[in-house]
Design a protein around this motif. Structure first.
Motif, mmCIF file in Angstrom:
data_model
loop_
_atom_site.group_PDB
_atom_site.id
_atom_site.type_symbol
_atom_site.label_atom_id
_atom_site.label_comp_id
_atom_site.label_asym_id
_atom_site.label_seq_id
_atom_site.Cartn_x
_atom_site.Cartn_y
_atom_site.Cartn_z
ATOM 1 N N ARG A 37 0.866 -1.190 0.000
ATOM 2 C CA ARG A 37 0.000 0.000 0.000
ATOM 3 C C ARG A 37 0.893 1.227 0.000
ATOM 4 O O ARG A 37 1.887 1.271 0.705
ATOM 5 C CB ARG A 37 -0.882 0.043 1.248
ATOM 6 C CG ARG A 37 -1.860 -1.081 1.319
ATOM 7 C CD ARG A 37 -2.864 -0.953 2.427
ATOM 8 N NE ARG A 37 -2.303 -0.579 3.715
ATOM 9 C CZ ARG A 37 -3.013 -0.055 4.706
ATOM 10 N NH1 ARG A 37 -4.302 0.161 4.557
ATOM 11 N NH2 ARG A 37 -2.458 0.245 5.848
ATOM 12 N N ASN A 39 0.162 4.141 1.236
ATOM 13 C CA ASN A 39 0.070 4.777 2.545
ATOM 14 C C ASN A 39 -1.118 4.178 3.289
ATOM 15 O O ASN A 39 -1.817 3.306 2.760
ATOM 16 C CB ASN A 39 -0.045 6.301 2.420
ATOM 17 C CG ASN A 39 -1.221 6.715 1.557
ATOM 18 O OD1 ASN A 39 -2.342 6.206 1.713
ATOM 19 N ND2 ASN A 39 -0.986 7.628 0.615
ATOM 20 N N ASP A 40 -1.360 4.653 4.494
ATOM 21 C CA ASP A 40 -2.447 4.106 5.323
ATOM 22 C C ASP A 40 -3.837 4.368 4.751
ATOM 23 O O ASP A 40 -4.803 3.736 5.152
ATOM 24 C CB ASP A 40 -2.378 4.677 6.746
ATOM 25 C CG ASP A 40 -1.200 4.121 7.524
ATOM 26 O OD1 ASP A 40 -0.646 3.081 7.116
ATOM 27 O OD2 ASP A 40 -0.810 4.742 8.543
ATOM 28 N N TYR A 41 -3.945 5.302 3.827
ATOM 29 C CA TYR A 41 -5.241 5.637 3.248
ATOM 30 C C TYR A 41 -5.489 4.900 1.930
ATOM 31 O O TYR A 41 -6.555 5.030 1.335
ATOM 32 C CB TYR A 41 -5.356 7.149 3.041
ATOM 33 C CG TYR A 41 -5.191 7.900 4.336
ATOM 34 C CD1 TYR A 41 -6.211 7.920 5.281
ATOM 35 C CD2 TYR A 41 -3.997 8.542 4.644
ATOM 36 C CE1 TYR A 41 -6.049 8.576 6.488
ATOM 37 C CE2 TYR A 41 -3.832 9.197 5.846
ATOM 38 C CZ TYR A 41 -4.862 9.207 6.769
ATOM 39 O OH TYR A 41 -4.697 9.846 7.969
ATOM 40 N N SER A 42 -4.495 4.154 1.473
ATOM 41 C CA SER A 42 -4.603 3.413 0.219
ATOM 42 C C SER A 42 -5.005 1.968 0.490
ATOM 43 O O SER A 42 -4.807 1.452 1.594
ATOM 44 C CB SER A 42 -3.251 3.405 -0.502
ATOM 45 O OG SER A 42 -2.821 4.709 -0.775
ATOM 46 N N ASN A 43 -5.524 1.334 -0.533
ATOM 47 C CA ASN A 43 -5.867 -0.077 -0.437
ATOM 48 C C ASN A 43 -4.850 -0.912 -1.193
ATOM 49 O O ASN A 43 -4.406 -0.532 -2.266
ATOM 50 C CB ASN A 43 -7.261 -0.332 -1.027
ATOM 51 C CG ASN A 43 -8.344 0.293 -0.195
ATOM 52 O OD1 ASN A 43 -8.318 0.239 1.029
ATOM 53 N ND2 ASN A 43 -9.305 0.917 -0.848
ATOM 54 N N SER A 44 -4.514 -2.046 -0.627
ATOM 55 C CA SER A 44 -3.657 -2.999 -1.318
ATOM 56 C C SER A 44 -4.520 -3.797 -2.302
ATOM 57 O O SER A 44 -5.755 -3.756 -2.253
ATOM 58 C CB SER A 44 -3.017 -3.960 -0.315
ATOM 59 O OG SER A 44 -4.025 -4.783 0.280
ATOM 60 N N ASP A 81 -6.991 -4.525 6.726
ATOM 61 C CA ASP A 81 -5.765 -5.070 6.149
ATOM 62 C C ASP A 81 -5.353 -6.320 6.911
ATOM 63 O O ASP A 81 -4.561 -6.259 7.829
ATOM 64 C CB ASP A 81 -4.664 -4.016 6.185
ATOM 65 C CG ASP A 81 -3.433 -4.451 5.424
ATOM 66 O OD1 ASP A 81 -3.520 -5.433 4.658
ATOM 67 O OD2 ASP A 81 -2.389 -3.802 5.588
#
Length: 178
Positions: A37, A39-44, A81
């Protein structure tokens, strides 16, 4: 020829095409890469796949007879996650696609103008199909984009590679020449 029957055949092929793009991307990725990801605001990719599967199972189960947002679906968990393996992610995603294709293949032309509900909002079946095709294409596009960025020079093109447009066109013209 019946337009409803033709539409259903075409839309099933479109969903299969979208699925294939995701499958071919995921095949290129490692266990680590599916969890990357920005960053923490993105999705894998793993999170996007979990969301897709949850949506598909909810929307396409009992499609003509119950609201597409099932009471047992927990959408928020789809974006958690967790560290499932690539194999588990693929099995989960395949489960969603299986529900979708089983439902689409069970529909007939008279179903297309029936009303169904998603979160209490009324949709014609044909509109609900188009809505989901757009939604899944959006997320598969995200998966492809992330995969392409992660693989860089090792990316195996899913379509016409850069610089090959003219040769591909000529090949297709020869192939389909009357």
């Amino acid at each position: 020829m019946n337009i409803g029957t033709e539409y259903l055949k075409i839309v099933i092929e479109r969903f299969k095409s979208v699925k294939a793009l995701g499958d071919k991307t995921i095949e290129q990725l490692s266990e680590e890469e599916i969890h990357w990801r920005m960053n923490d605001y993105s999705n894998s990719i793993a999170i996007i796949a979990k969301h897709l599967s949850g949506n598909m199972i909810s929307r396409w189960t009992d499609f003509l007879h119950s609201d597409g947002e099932k009471p047992d679906r927990n959408r928020e968990i789809e974006f958690a996650d967790d560290t499932i393996s690539k194999k588990e992610m693929i099995l989960n995603l395949e489960k969603g696609w299986s529900v979708l294709f089983k439902t689409l293949e069970s529909l007939n032309e008279t179903d297309l103008l029936k009303d169904i509900y998603i979160r209490g909002e009324k949709h014609l079946v044909i509109d609900a199909i188009e809505r989901q095709l757009a939604h899944y294409s959006y997320h598969i596009g995200q998966i492809v984009y992330i995969g392409k960025q992660l693989k860089g020079d090792n990316w195996e093109s899913l379509s016409i590679p850069k610089g090959k447009s003219e040769s591909y066109l000529q090949e297709m013209l020869k192939k389909h020449k009357p």
